[in-house]
Every structure is written in C-alpha cells, then in structure tokens.
Design an enzyme around this catalytic site. Sequence first.
Site, short mmCIF file in Angstrom:
data_model
loop_
_atom_site.label_atom_id
_atom_site.label_comp_id
_atom_site.label_asym_id
_atom_site.label_seq_id
_atom_site.Cartn_x
_atom_site.Cartn_y
_atom_site.Cartn_z
N ASN A 219 1.03 -0.85 0.49
CA ASN A 219 -0.20 -0.19 -0.19
C ASN A 219 1.09 0.95 0.13
OD1 ASN A 219 0.53 1.15 2.66
ND2 ASN A 219 -0.32 -1.42 3.43
N ASP A 289 -4.13 -6.49 4.98
CA ASP A 289 -4.89 -7.50 5.72
C ASP A 289 -4.94 -8.64 5.43
OD1 ASP A 289 -6.22 -6.16 7.67
OD2 ASP A 289 -6.89 -5.25 6.35
N LYS A 299 8.40 -16.89 -10.87
CA LYS A 299 7.73 -15.76 -11.65
C LYS A 299 6.26 -16.29 -12.37
CE LYS A 299 7.94 -12.00 -14.43
NZ LYS A 299 8.38 -11.39 -16.10
N LYS A 349 -13.46 0.17 15.10
CA LYS A 349 -11.73 -0.78 15.52
C LYS A 349 -11.75 -0.76 16.93
CE LYS A 349 -10.72 0.15 10.62
NZ LYS A 349 -10.55 0.97 9.68
N LYS A 353 -11.24 -3.55 19.09
CA LYS A 353 -9.73 -4.48 18.98
C LYS A 353 -9.43 -4.29 20.86
CE LYS A 353 -9.14 -3.59 14.06
NZ LYS A 353 -8.29 -3.93 13.41
O1 PMT Z 1 2.79 6.46 6.45
P1 PMT Z 1 2.42 7.10 5.98
O2 PMT Z 1 2.48 7.54 4.69
O3 PMT Z 1 2.85 8.82 7.00
O4 PMT Z 1 1.17 7.69 5.83
C1 PMT Z 1 0.43 7.06 7.58
C2 PMT Z 1 -0.90 5.92 7.50
C3 PMT Z 1 -2.07 6.70 6.84
C4 PMT Z 1 -0.13 4.93 7.26
C5 PMT Z 1 -1.29 6.56 9.08
O5 PMT Z 1 -1.76 7.34 9.62
C6 PMT Z 1 -2.70 5.14 9.55
O6 PMT Z 1 -2.86 5.58 9.30
N1 PMT Z 1 -2.27 3.78 9.35
C7 PMT Z 1 -3.07 2.79 9.97
C8 PMT Z 1 -3.28 2.15 8.22
C9 PMT Z 1 -4.06 0.62 8.66
O7 PMT Z 1 -3.76 -0.02 8.27
O8 PMT Z 1 -5.70 1.31 9.37
P2 PMT Z 1 -6.51 0.08 9.49
O9 PMT Z 1 -8.03 0.70 9.64
O10 PMT Z 1 -6.89 -0.88 8.37
O11 PMT Z 1 -6.02 -0.57 10.76
C10 PMT Z 1 -6.20 -0.42 12.05
C11 PMT Z 1 -6.02 -0.17 13.00
O12 PMT Z 1 -4.99 -1.79 12.65
C12 PMT Z 1 -3.59 0.00 12.74
O13 PMT Z 1 -3.15 0.99 13.35
C13 PMT Z 1 -3.52 -1.11 11.94
O14 PMT Z 1 -1.91 -0.70 12.17
C14 PMT Z 1 -4.12 -2.38 13.06
N2 PMT Z 1 -4.19 -3.53 12.04
C15 PMT Z 1 -4.29 -3.65 10.85
C16 PMT Z 1 -4.50 -4.80 9.94
C17 PMT Z 1 -3.91 -5.69 10.35
N3 PMT Z 1 -3.66 -6.77 10.17
N4 PMT Z 1 -3.14 -5.67 11.97
C18 PMT Z 1 -3.40 -4.43 12.81
O15 PMT Z 1 -2.72 -4.62 13.66
#
Ligand code: PMT
Length: 419
Positions: A219, A289, A299, A349, A353
């Site tokens: 991403n 995810d 490949k 969330k 969580k």
């Molecule tokens: O890195 P930059 O370019 O500075 O950008 C910053 C950012 C946009 C990445 C950052 O500000 C941000 O929003 N990070 C969280 C991104 C994300 O995965 O969001 P989510 O809503 O999908 O996940 C929610 C939380 O669960 C997050 O804290 C994530 O780290 C965590 N997570 C998600 C999926 C997973 N499989 N395991 C996790 O622990």
Amino acid sequence: MMMRAAEKQFSMLKDKEIIVGITGGIAAYKTAELVRQLTKKGANVHVVMTKNAMEFVTPLTFQTISGNPVIHEMFELFAGSKIGHIALSDIADQLVIVPATANIIGKVANGIADDFLSTMVMATTVPVFFVPSMNTKMWSSKIVEANIQKLKDAGYELMEPASGDLACGTEGKGRLPALEEILEKMEDIFTGKDLAGERMLVTAGPTMEYIDPVRCITNRSSGKMGYAIAKMAKRRGADVALITGPTSIQFPRNDIDIVHVTTALEMRNVVMEHYRSASVIVMTAAVADFRCREENCQKIKKKGDNSCMMLELERNPDIIAELGKVKEERIVVGFAAETENLFDNAREKLKNKNLDLIVANNVAKPGIGFGSDNNEVTIIARSGKMKQVPLLSKDEISNIILDSIKKILKKKRTKDDWY
Ligand code: PMT
C-alpha cells in the site's frame, strides 16, 4: 493550504539564538548547509570561526547565509550588530561546534581559552554541543579519547563521528554525521524529557505480501507518520523500538532499536516478541489484511493475450486485535485509515480491538495521510471524547498524540477511569 502547513514545520529551534562555532577541519564546508537549515527552521544564527576554520571557508559565506556578522577575532565587539555590546554567550540558547577538531576538544577539555570560540565555551552556561570530525587515527588516539571522556564528564553534549570515506583518502570513523542527525540532536537538547521511563513500541510503514518473487501486494504508506511518532517519543525521553515495513525514508537517529520486516506475518511475530517490555504500543503501520494463499516460487507467466489472473488470498493476522487481548496494563493506540464513515469506523475499531485510543485519518482527503508530510486527524478516547487536530506536520501531530497518551498513562496509573 498544503504548502503553508508544510512550510511551517514544527521545530524547537524556531526563534532560538544559536551560536555555530566552526573550527579548522575539511568538513567546515558542510557547516554552511547546516547554518542554512537552522535559519530555515527559524533560528537566529551567529557564526564564530577560528583562524584555522578560515583556511577552509570564508566568513563572507556564513555572513550571507546567517544574515549576521561573523566573529573571528578575539576582541571583536559586534560593531553595527543589533546585539550591540551584549556578550554573545549571554543571548545564546545553544552553542554547537561543527566540525569540532581534536584541537578544540583538547583545548576545552584542558581548560585552555585562547581565542573567541574557546573563551566563549568556557564562559557560557547554555548547552554546548560538539560534533567532532577528524582523521580516523586522530579520533582513535588515546589523547582524543581521554579528552572526549573529560567533555562528557563535564556535561557537554557530544555526537560520535560517522564512518566512511574521509577527505584525507582513508576510510573509517571520523566523518561529520549527516546534517539531519546533527539537527535532530539540537532539537533533542531543547526538548523536555516528559516521557522518560516509558518504553514505546511503534510500528510504521506498509507491509508487503509476495505474489511471486517479483510482484507483491502493498500500500501507499511511506512510514512518515510512524517514524515521526518514534522520533518525537525518543526526543521526549522514551525508550523506543521501531518496527518498520519497507520504506525509503531514513530514521534521523541511531539511538533507537529498529527492526525491519517485510510481511504482515513477520511484523506480527516481531511485535509479539517485543510487546511485553513496552508500556505503550502505537500501531501506525498499514498492515496488509490479506496475503496470497499459495507461495509462487517462480514468476507467474501470462497465459494468452487476454487472460486474467485469479489470486486466492487469505487473511493476515490482526496484530492490534491480538495485542488488545493480551495488553494488561499497557496502552495500545491504533490508527484508522478510512475513506468513509470516519468516526463510526474508527469507534468500532477502538471498541472491537480493545484499544485505549484511536487516531482517525481520512485517507481519501488529498494532502494528508499516505505519503504526505502533513496529516489531519481526530483522536478518539474510550470515553468517546474526541480531539480534532487540524492540518499540521506529522511531527506536530505526533506530539499531540503523545500528549494524549501521557494523559491516559497518568489516569490509568491513578486508577481514574476517565479515558
Ligand atoms: O506512512 P505514512 O505515509 O505516513 O501514512 C500514514 C498512515 C496513513 C499509514 C497512518 O496515518 C495510518 O492511518 N495508519 C493505519 C493504517 C491502517 O492499516 O489502518 P486500518 O484502519 O486498516 O487498521 C486499523 C489499525 O489496525 C491500525 O493501527 C493498524 O496498524 C492495525 N492493523 C491492521 C490490520 C492488521 N492486519 N493488523 C493490524 O494490526
């Protein structure tokens, strides 16, 4: 709008009176860029040069960049300068010596004050920060080693030289550290250590899931948000461990533990190895995810001109949800990257969580979130309390998040259920 916020980058150096001492080393030419960066950050810079420094660079360069007269004579009295007759060390907030030669280190360590710079070091009560740069053999000599120790014992700030190619044609330790590292240390010197004693685990950047040896699912996370949190927490005195996915940005300090990972599974394993020693965990990483169900060692070949390819994906572990189950007294902070229903999704969330705080950012809005130097977020607590943080640099946003974390730590430790 985006530009204005970026130009106003947060810095503890803003409006500070900084004296930059330059001694006679080849790295003196790099000090010109340091002075430029300091003035860009809003500092008022006064340059003091030794006689030997002027063999390498000219006062005119520094006068032009700093906008202030350059002092190089012992009995100069700042004629025509707006500070008039007031002694320079009286108005200073910090004195940094870049490059600091074996000579200035030796003089100060042994109480010699025979020119303007060494006299000022002796006379000042503000922090003095030495950035040594010299030939490897000089750096590793017993005399320099003993003098460096004396400076440390006397409470002076010091930075180790970097390793690499040296101007004298040799290779080894002695290079001037990167300017970003010098500036970071100068910021650090001005920052209160209100997070001392906390151990923070921060995740940053994207994860990368292989489709085959040359392709992957990832991403747009650059790591900037997570790196800013780690940097600010370290500046404020916390012990920091940073677990980062693949990024192309540099961490500006070498005094924190950094673990590099690629996939979500790797990130999960490293987080679970480290979380026990942390008092606060901040999950800024954009964790994939899903990953490919099948590992393709070769490949994948295209089949025919118009063929489409089906990838079978399976869920990756939800790291933060796993932490939420085992966290005990630890504070766990999540980020929610949303493109719609920002607050509802973030609150869900936070609850599902079992987090202490969630930072909601609208990643559909241009100029913030992924890749940008700025962000605009809403910090949501378990109580439902919300703090809207306007468009600011990621450094400033980090400080505001850290302030919220500090409040929670205090309330939690005094058994107040406010948060
Ligand atoms: O890195 P930059 O370019 O500075 O950008 C910053 C950012 C946009 C990445 C950052 O500000 C941000 O929003 N990070 C969280 C991104 C994300 O995965 O969001 P989510 O809503 O999908 O996940 C929610 C939380 O669960 C997050 O804290 C994530 O780290 C965590 N997570 C998600 C999926 C997973 N499989 N395991 C996790 O622990």
